[in-house]
Design a protein around this motif. Structure first.
Motif, PDB file in Angstrom:
ATOM      1  N   UNK A   1     -37.311  42.024  -3.764  1.00 52.05           N
ATOM      2  CA  UNK A   1     -36.237  41.001  -2.627  1.00 52.05           C
ATOM      3  C   UNK A   1     -35.653  40.784  -1.831  1.00 52.05           C
ATOM      4  N   UNK A   2     -35.263  42.140  -1.523  1.00 52.22           N
ATOM      5  CA  UNK A   2     -34.569  42.101  -0.340  1.00 52.22           C
ATOM      6  C   UNK A   2     -35.533  42.801   1.158  1.00 52.22           C
TER       7      UNK A   2
ATOM      8  N   UNK B   1     -25.027  41.222   1.743  1.00 52.48           N
ATOM      9  CA  UNK B   1     -24.238  40.071   1.574  1.00 52.48           C
ATOM     10  C   UNK B   1     -24.745  39.077   1.147  1.00 52.48           C
ATOM     11  N   UNK B   2     -26.067  38.747   1.685  1.00 48.49           N
ATOM     12  CA  UNK B   2     -26.218  37.439   0.837  1.00 48.49           C
ATOM     13  C   UNK B   2     -27.048  37.683  -0.290  1.00 48.49           C
ATOM     14  N   UNK B   3     -27.455  38.778  -0.987  1.00 50.39           N
ATOM     15  CA  UNK B   3     -27.940  39.155  -2.007  1.00 50.39           C
ATOM     16  C   UNK B   3     -26.668  39.280  -2.896  1.00 50.39           C
ATOM     17  N   UNK B   4     -25.518  39.409  -2.177  1.00 50.04           N
ATOM     18  CA  UNK B   4     -23.930  40.088  -3.703  1.00 50.04           C
ATOM     19  C   UNK B   4     -23.839  38.375  -3.956  1.00 50.04           C
TER      20      UNK B   4
ATOM     21  N   UNK C   1     -30.855  31.891  -1.389  1.00 52.38           N
ATOM     22  CA  UNK C   1     -30.732  32.151  -0.009  1.00 52.38           C
ATOM     23  C   UNK C   1     -32.053  31.156   0.184  1.00 52.38           C
ATOM     24  N   UNK C   2     -31.586  30.862   1.395  1.00 56.38           N
ATOM     25  CA  UNK C   2     -32.165  30.223   2.150  1.00 56.38           C
ATOM     26  C   UNK C   2     -32.681  31.196   3.804  1.00 56.38           C
TER      27      UNK C   2
ATOM     28  N   UNK D   1     -21.888  26.537   1.272  1.00 58.19           N
ATOM     29  CA  UNK D   1     -22.280  26.801   1.111  1.00 58.19           C
ATOM     30  C   UNK D   1     -21.861  27.668   2.766  1.00 58.19           C
ATOM     31  N   UNK D   2     -22.464  29.256   2.615  1.00 61.98           N
ATOM     32  CA  UNK D   2     -21.774  30.478   3.446  1.00 61.98           C
ATOM     33  C   UNK D   2     -23.478  30.419   4.315  1.00 61.98           C
ATOM     34  N   UNK D   3     -22.682  31.465   5.785  1.00 63.13           N
ATOM     35  CA  UNK D   3     -23.942  31.930   6.770  1.00 63.13           C
ATOM     36  C   UNK D   3     -23.604  33.420   6.811  1.00 63.13           C
TER      37      UNK D   3
END
Length: 71
Positions: free
Chosen positions: A54-55, A10-13, A18-19, A2-4
């Protein structure tokens, strides 16, 4: 794992899922999965039209939640 992060790129990479939480942390405002074969690299992250869409969707959802709290 789990990464915040607060960084959409950064989330897409890094993510395969993704939530997006709203300003109220218990509120999920958007959720999506990224198939392994569609995950970008630093070199390709802005070349794929599907990922750019999506971005934009992610940014739109975040902004919509922020504006709804201000209004």
């Amino acid at each position: 794992m789990f990464f915040v992060t607060h960084d959409v790129d950064e989330a897409l990479l890094l993510a395969n899922r993704i939530i997006v939480f709203g300003q109220s942390p218990s509120n999920i405002i958007y959720e999506c999965s990224i198939p392994e074969d569609k995950r970008p690299t630093r070199e390709t992250q802005f070349d794929n039209p599907e990922l750019l869409e999506l971005r934009n969707k992610l940014i739109f959802q975040i902004n919509k939640d922020v504006v709804s709290r201000i209004s």
